[in-house]
Design a protein around this motif. Structure first.
Motif, PDB file in Angstrom:
ATOM      1  N   ASN A   1      -7.444  -1.456   2.469  1.00 26.93           N
ATOM      2  CA  ASN A   1      -7.591  -2.619   3.233  1.00 26.93           C
ATOM      3  C   ASN A   1      -8.941  -2.038   4.386  1.00 26.93           C
ATOM      4  OD1 ASN A   1      -7.733  -3.045   6.156  1.00 26.93           O
ATOM      5  ND2 ASN A   1      -5.663  -2.839   6.243  1.00 26.93           N
TER       6      ASN A   1
ATOM      7  N   ASN B   1       0.271   2.881  11.887  1.00 30.68           N
ATOM      8  CA  ASN B   1       0.811   1.728  12.224  1.00 30.68           C
ATOM      9  C   ASN B   1       0.934   0.875  12.556  1.00 30.68           C
ATOM     10  OD1 ASN B   1       2.020   4.862  12.772  1.00 30.68           O
ATOM     11  ND2 ASN B   1       0.768   5.288  14.886  1.00 30.68           N
ATOM     12  N   ALA B   2      -0.192  -0.323  12.459  1.00 35.69           N
ATOM     13  CA  ALA B   2      -0.675  -1.506  13.143  1.00 35.69           C
ATOM     14  C   ALA B   2      -0.422  -2.501  11.537  1.00 35.69           C
ATOM     15  CB  ALA B   2      -1.890  -1.558  13.856  1.00 35.69           C
ATOM     16  N   ASP B   3      -0.377  -1.209  10.344  1.00 40.28           N
ATOM     17  CA  ASP B   3      -0.869  -2.490   9.242  1.00 40.28           C
ATOM     18  C   ASP B   3       0.827  -2.309   9.001  1.00 40.28           C
ATOM     19  OD1 ASP B   3      -1.814  -3.174   6.486  1.00 40.28           O
ATOM     20  OD2 ASP B   3      -2.436  -1.090   6.679  1.00 40.28           O
ATOM     21  N   ASP B   4       0.733  -3.521   8.979  1.00 44.32           N
ATOM     22  CA  ASP B   4       2.263  -3.910   8.107  1.00 44.32           C
ATOM     23  C   ASP B   4       1.784  -3.226   6.093  1.00 44.32           C
ATOM     24  OD1 ASP B   4       3.021  -4.746   9.510  1.00 44.32           O
ATOM     25  OD2 ASP B   4       2.769  -7.599   9.589  1.00 44.32           O
ATOM     26  N   GLY B   5       1.082  -3.390   6.081  1.00 42.40           N
ATOM     27  CA  GLY B   5       1.391  -2.835   4.520  1.00 42.40           C
ATOM     28  C   GLY B   5       0.679  -1.756   4.201  1.00 42.40           C
ATOM     29  N   ALA B   6       1.123  -0.511   5.365  1.00 43.09           N
ATOM     30  CA  ALA B   6       1.208   0.862   4.793  1.00 43.09           C
ATOM     31  C   ALA B   6       1.620   1.848   3.409  1.00 43.09           C
ATOM     32  CB  ALA B   6       1.105   1.548   6.865  1.00 43.09           C
ATOM     33  N   GLU B   7       2.362   1.497   3.441  1.00 47.73           N
ATOM     34  CA  GLU B   7       2.851   2.312   2.081  1.00 47.73           C
ATOM     35  C   GLU B   7       3.073   1.776   1.131  1.00 47.73           C
ATOM     36  OE1 GLU B   7       5.426   4.350   2.694  1.00 47.73           O
ATOM     37  OE2 GLU B   7       5.118   4.068   4.593  1.00 47.73           O
ATOM     38  N   ASN B   8       1.476   0.984   0.958  1.00 54.31           N
ATOM     39  CA  ASN B   8       0.768   0.140  -0.112  1.00 54.31           C
ATOM     40  C   ASN B   8      -0.129   0.995   0.095  1.00 54.31           C
ATOM     41  OD1 ASN B   8       2.134  -1.693  -1.632  1.00 54.31           O
ATOM     42  ND2 ASN B   8       2.309  -2.973   0.092  1.00 54.31           N
ATOM     43  N   ARG B   9      -1.208   1.707   0.763  1.00 54.16           N
ATOM     44  CA  ARG B   9      -2.007   2.542   1.420  1.00 54.16           C
ATOM     45  C   ARG B   9      -2.819   3.943   0.970  1.00 54.16           C
ATOM     46  NH1 ARG B   9      -2.647  -2.533   1.937  1.00 54.16           N
ATOM     47  NH2 ARG B   9      -2.634  -4.060   4.429  1.00 54.16           N
TER      48      ARG B   9
END
Length: 238
Positions: free
Chosen positions: A53, A79-87
C-alpha cells in the motif's frame, strides 16, 4: 516479496555541527520496487511492502515531516487500513522506530529492529536473510558513505538467499539517503534505482559507482556556474 532496511545515523558536518541522516534500501524479485517501497526525508525513513500500500509510505513520511512520531504516524495509518494484515511496514525517525508484519504476510516473513535501524522481509528463504542484513549494517564502517553501506547490507541478505521465488528473474533494487544538513547540491548517488535486472545488487552497486563518478565530474565542470546560477557561463568555458 521483499526485504528492506531503514536507518538513522548521527554525525558531525564539516563545521562540527550535529546532523542526522536517514536511509532506506530495498530489493525484490519484481520490477521497479523503487516506485513502491522506499520513502525518506530529512526527518525519517519508511518502507512499505508485502501486499504494498504505497499510501502508507507516502503519508507516513508526510506525517513524520509534520512532527508526528514514527510509531504514532505508522500505527494510525495501519489502523485505517482494511488490508493491514497483508502489509509489512517499518520505519525510523529522529527519536524512535516502528515495525509491523501482518499475520497474512507470506512466509518466511518477519522483522527486527536495533537502536538505530529496522529490517523487514517476506517471502524469504528464512530468518537469516534479515539477520545478515542487520549484522552487515551494524558492522559497517561509519566512515564509508551510507548509500554504499546500505547496498552492502542488501547484498548480505541476497547472498543468504533473499527472496525465495527463484522462478521470477526480473528483479529490482533501490536506495534513498536524506540528511538534516543543508547541502548546496544533493549528491546523485543518494537516490538510486535499478528497475529491471537479473542482478539487482550488482547493478545497484555499479549504478552507485557511476553516479558518484558523474557527480564528481559535474561538480568539477559546473560548480561555479551552479553557484552563480548561470549555465551560459559554463557553456562559454567549454
Amino acid at each position: 516479496m521483499t526485504f528492506s532496511i531503514c536507518v538513522r545515523e548521527e554525525y558531525e558536518d564539516e563545521d562540527g555541527t550535529d546532523q542526522l541522516r536517514f536511509g532506506v534500501a530495498v530489493t525484490t524479485r519484481l520490477p521497479a520496487v523503487g516506485t513502491l517501497c522506499p520513502f525518506a526525508s530529512e526527518n525519517g525513513a519508511v518502507a512499505t511492502q508485502s501486499l504494498v500500500n504505497v499510501e502508507l509510505g507516502e503519508r507516513g513520511i508526510e506525517y513524520i515531516d509534520d512532527g508526528l512520531a514514527v510509531d504514532d504516524a505508522l500505527q494510525s495509518l495501519l489502523n485505517a487500513d482494511d488490508g493491514a494484515e497483508n502489509r509489512q511496514l517499518h520505519g525510523i525517525d529522529a527519536d524512535g522506530t516502528f515495525t509491523f508484519s501482518g499475520e497474512e504476510c507470506k512466509g518466511w516473513y518477519g522483522h527486527l529492529e536495533g537502536e538505530n535501524y529496522t529490517v523487514a522481509g517476506n517471502l524469504l528463504t528464512g530468518e537469516a536473510v534479515i539477520e545478515n542484513v542487520a549484522e552487515t549494517y551494524e558492522e559497517s564502517d561509519r566512515d564509508a558513505p551510507l548509500a554504499q553501506r546500505l547496498i552492502d547490507a542488501l547484498g548480505a541478505g541476497y547472498a543468504e538467499g533473499g527472496d525465495k521465488r527463484e522462478e521470477l528473474h526480473v528483479q529490482s533494487a533501490a536506495l534513498k539517503v536524506r540528511t538534516t544538513e543543508e547541502e548546496e547540491h544533493s549528491p546523485y548517488y543518494n537516490d538510486l534505482r535499478v528497475d529491471a535486472t537479473e542482478t539487482p545488487i550488482q547493478d545497484l552497486r555499479e549504478t552507485y559507482r557511476l553516479a558518484g563518478d558523474g557527480f564528481a565530474e559535474a561538480m568539477e565542470r559546473y560548480q561555479d556556474a551552479m553557484e552563480d546560477d548561470d549555465l551560459e557561463a559554463a557553456e562559454d568555458d567549454e
